[in-house]
Design a protein around this motif. Structure first.
Motif, PDB file in Angstrom:
ATOM      1  N   HIS A  92      66.433 -40.545   8.220  1.00 31.66           N
ATOM      2  CA  HIS A  92      66.669 -40.723   9.652  1.00 31.66           C
ATOM      3  C   HIS A  92      65.958 -39.636  10.458  1.00 31.66           C
ATOM      4  CE1 HIS A  92      70.416 -43.212   8.709  1.00 31.66           C
ATOM      5  NE2 HIS A  92      69.720 -43.956   9.536  1.00 31.66           N
ATOM      6  N   ILE A  93      65.405 -40.044  11.589  1.00 24.25           N
ATOM      7  CA  ILE A  93      64.936 -39.081  12.580  1.00 24.25           C
ATOM      8  C   ILE A  93      65.432 -39.532  13.955  1.00 24.25           C
ATOM      9  CG2 ILE A  93      62.885 -38.448  11.247  1.00 24.25           C
ATOM     10  CD1 ILE A  93      61.206 -40.092  13.248  1.00 24.25           C
ATOM     11  N   GLU A  94      65.449 -38.644  14.897  1.00 20.69           N
ATOM     12  CA  GLU A  94      65.873 -39.001  16.249  1.00 20.69           C
ATOM     13  C   GLU A  94      64.886 -39.995  16.869  1.00 20.69           C
ATOM     14  OE1 GLU A  94      68.678 -38.100  18.059  1.00 20.69           O
ATOM     15  OE2 GLU A  94      69.265 -37.503  16.022  1.00 20.69           O
ATOM     16  N   TYR A 119      56.662 -53.014  19.679  1.00 22.45           N
ATOM     17  CA  TYR A 119      56.499 -52.105  18.540  1.00 22.45           C
ATOM     18  C   TYR A 119      55.948 -50.751  18.974  1.00 22.45           C
ATOM     19  CZ  TYR A 119      57.800 -55.660  15.189  1.00 22.45           C
ATOM     20  OH  TYR A 119      58.521 -56.579  14.469  1.00 22.45           O
ATOM     21  N   LYS A 120      55.008 -50.744  19.882  1.00 24.07           N
ATOM     22  CA  LYS A 120      54.457 -49.471  20.368  1.00 24.07           C
ATOM     23  C   LYS A 120      55.515 -48.647  21.095  1.00 24.07           C
ATOM     24  CE  LYS A 120      50.294 -49.403  22.123  1.00 24.07           C
ATOM     25  NZ  LYS A 120      49.079 -49.742  22.915  1.00 24.07           N
ATOM     26  N   SER A 121      56.561 -49.324  21.593  1.00 26.21           N
ATOM     27  CA  SER A 121      57.625 -48.653  22.340  1.00 26.21           C
ATOM     28  C   SER A 121      58.838 -48.336  21.478  1.00 26.21           C
ATOM     29  CB  SER A 121      58.061 -49.536  23.523  1.00 26.21           C
ATOM     30  OG  SER A 121      56.959 -49.871  24.347  1.00 26.21           O
ATOM     31  N   GLY A 122      58.765 -48.638  20.172  1.00 26.57           N
ATOM     32  CA  GLY A 122      59.888 -48.367  19.292  1.00 26.57           C
ATOM     33  C   GLY A 122      60.973 -49.428  19.336  1.00 26.57           C
ATOM     34  N   LYS A 150      63.813 -40.258  19.875  1.00 22.46           N
ATOM     35  CA  LYS A 150      62.823 -39.624  20.744  1.00 22.46           C
ATOM     36  C   LYS A 150      61.657 -39.065  19.927  1.00 22.46           C
ATOM     37  CE  LYS A 150      65.416 -35.269  21.072  1.00 22.46           C
ATOM     38  NZ  LYS A 150      64.546 -34.495  20.170  1.00 22.46           N
ATOM     39  N   ASP A 151      61.946 -38.556  18.726  1.00 22.06           N
ATOM     40  CA  ASP A 151      60.879 -38.032  17.872  1.00 22.06           C
ATOM     41  C   ASP A 151      60.028 -39.175  17.316  1.00 22.06           C
ATOM     42  OD1 ASP A 151      61.816 -35.430  18.266  1.00 22.06           O
ATOM     43  OD2 ASP A 151      63.222 -35.590  16.588  1.00 22.06           O
ATOM     44  N   PHE A 152      60.691 -40.268  16.981  1.00 23.45           N
ATOM     45  CA  PHE A 152      59.987 -41.459  16.503  1.00 23.45           C
ATOM     46  C   PHE A 152      59.024 -41.973  17.572  1.00 23.45           C
ATOM     47  CE2 PHE A 152      60.134 -46.217  16.160  1.00 23.45           C
ATOM     48  CZ  PHE A 152      59.352 -46.333  15.026  1.00 23.45           C
ATOM     49  N   ILE A 153      59.498 -42.063  18.795  1.00 26.53           N
ATOM     50  CA  ILE A 153      58.661 -42.595  19.866  1.00 26.53           C
ATOM     51  C   ILE A 153      57.513 -41.632  20.181  1.00 26.53           C
ATOM     52  CG2 ILE A 153      58.660 -43.166  22.334  1.00 26.53           C
ATOM     53  CD1 ILE A 153      61.420 -44.464  21.832  1.00 26.53           C
ATOM     54  N   TRP A 179      66.517 -57.620  21.286  1.00 26.78           N
ATOM     55  CA  TRP A 179      65.563 -56.529  21.075  1.00 26.78           C
ATOM     56  C   TRP A 179      66.318 -55.240  20.793  1.00 26.78           C
ATOM     57  CZ3 TRP A 179      60.532 -57.989  20.884  1.00 26.78           C
ATOM     58  CH2 TRP A 179      60.219 -59.249  21.432  1.00 26.78           C
ATOM     59  N   TRP A 180      65.947 -54.570  19.706  1.00 28.28           N
ATOM     60  CA  TRP A 180      66.679 -53.413  19.189  1.00 28.28           C
ATOM     61  C   TRP A 180      65.816 -52.151  19.216  1.00 28.28           C
ATOM     62  CZ3 TRP A 180      71.665 -53.940  16.894  1.00 28.28           C
ATOM     63  CH2 TRP A 180      72.124 -55.273  16.797  1.00 28.28           C
ATOM     64  N   THR A 181      66.490 -51.025  19.394  1.00 29.72           N
ATOM     65  CA  THR A 181      65.850 -49.713  19.267  1.00 29.72           C
ATOM     66  C   THR A 181      66.898 -48.702  18.803  1.00 29.72           C
ATOM     67  OG1 THR A 181      64.600 -47.972  20.415  1.00 29.72           O
ATOM     68  CG2 THR A 181      66.122 -49.299  21.769  1.00 29.72           C
ATOM     69  N   PRO A 182      67.220 -48.701  17.509  1.00 37.86           N
ATOM     70  CA  PRO A 182      68.310 -47.867  16.987  1.00 37.86           C
ATOM     71  C   PRO A 182      68.039 -46.371  17.128  1.00 37.86           C
ATOM     72  CG  PRO A 182      67.476 -49.403  15.301  1.00 37.86           C
ATOM     73  CD  PRO A 182      66.560 -49.482  16.463  1.00 37.86           C
ATOM     74  N   ASN A 183      69.116 -45.630  17.228  1.00 36.72           N
ATOM     75  CA  ASN A 183      69.037 -44.171  17.232  1.00 36.72           C
ATOM     76  C   ASN A 183      70.192 -43.641  16.382  1.00 36.72           C
ATOM     77  OD1 ASN A 183      68.171 -41.571  17.918  1.00 36.72           O
ATOM     78  ND2 ASN A 183      69.593 -41.470  19.645  1.00 36.72           N
ATOM     79  N   PRO A 184      69.889 -42.918  15.278  1.00 39.45           N
ATOM     80  CA  PRO A 184      68.558 -42.491  14.832  1.00 39.45           C
ATOM     81  C   PRO A 184      67.763 -43.642  14.224  1.00 39.45           C
ATOM     82  CG  PRO A 184      70.202 -41.864  13.223  1.00 39.45           C
ATOM     83  CD  PRO A 184      70.966 -42.423  14.388  1.00 39.45           C
ATOM     84  N   ARG A 185      66.492 -43.375  13.949  1.00 39.75           N
ATOM     85  CA  ARG A 185      65.603 -44.374  13.366  1.00 39.75           C
ATOM     86  C   ARG A 185      65.350 -44.014  11.904  1.00 39.75           C
ATOM     87  NH1 ARG A 185      63.269 -48.255  16.654  1.00 39.75           N
ATOM     88  NH2 ARG A 185      61.732 -49.491  15.527  1.00 39.75           N
TER      89      ARG A 185
END
Length: 221
Positions: free
Chosen positions: A205-207, A39-42, A209-212, A55-61
């Motif tokens: 939605h945000i990018e 979670y800390k890593s998005g 990289k901005d979310f992380i 394990w998922w990390t969508p872009n955009p978020r």
């Protein structure tokens, strides 16, 4: 792009190596240490009973900034009337079980499975006992009619699932939670992927990289 296979090491590859769909890795476990790192890593787990952990990390978020909450006139009227009672962390497991039992919008009549497996319930209950997972309960008299749960790290809340058995109950609970998080100066609420329901409440939605970048600043324990 190849998908990383996790082993016993508590590690995730760089999120930029995820597939276009947002899949980063498979395997590993649902230990407290790995979930908190995820979670800390998005990153979050989302899989079915017959699959390995994915394990998922969508872009955009898809996220909601608490200060950007939108409340419709009809919902504000319900809030003004105190139409439901809202509690926190009273019946965590019951909320997860109700979310698991709720029919997802994307399921057909022949597809009644859930991604909230018994292992997931056990893992998130362990996080709950350590103070990292929160449930919101919505009551009508003594009946649980809605709710949601998620992970809370620092000033970031990661929403996981919600349910309702009475119209507007889950939305009522979510709005109550967001107002509470506003008061506690939370930076962001992760909604993971798009839903019209959450968009109507102000999510966008945000990018990635901005979310992380936000997570790096606000998940300090």
């Amino acid at each position: 792009m190849p998908i990383y296979i996790l082993d016993e090491a508590i590690y995730f590859p760089n999120v930029e190596s995820a597939t276009k769909e947002g899949i980063l890795a498979v395997g590993g476990d649902l230990s407290e240490e790995r979930l908190l790192l995820a979670y800390k890593s998005g990153i979050f787990p989302w899989y079915s009973d017959d699959e390995p952990i994915i394990w998922w990390t969508p872009n955009p978020r898809f996220v909601l900034f608490p200060t950007e909450l939108k409340v419709s006139k009809s919902m504000q009227q319900l809030l003004n009337k105190n139409a439901f009672d809202v509690t926190y962390n009273q019946v965590f497991v019951q909320v997860m079980q109700a979310c698991a039992a709720a029919k997802r919008n994307y399921q057909t009549e022949d597809e009644q499975g859930t991604w909230i497996t018994d292992d997931m319930i056990e893992a998130y209950y362990n996080l709950h006992k350590k103070g990292f997972a929160t449930s919101v309960e919505v009551w009508e008299k003594d009946e649980l009619v809605g709710g949601l749960y998620g992970v809370q790290i620092g000033k970031c809340f990661f929403g996981e699932s919600m349910f309702h058995t009475k119209s507007n109950a889950s939305k009522y609970g979510f709005i109550s939670l967001v107002k509470k998080l506003q008061e506690e100066n939370f930076a962001i609420i992760d909604c993971q992927v798009y839903t019209p329901h959450l968009e109507s409440l102000g999510a966008k939605h945000i990018e990635r990289k901005d979310f992380i970048s936000i997570l790096e600043k606000h998940t300090t324990l």
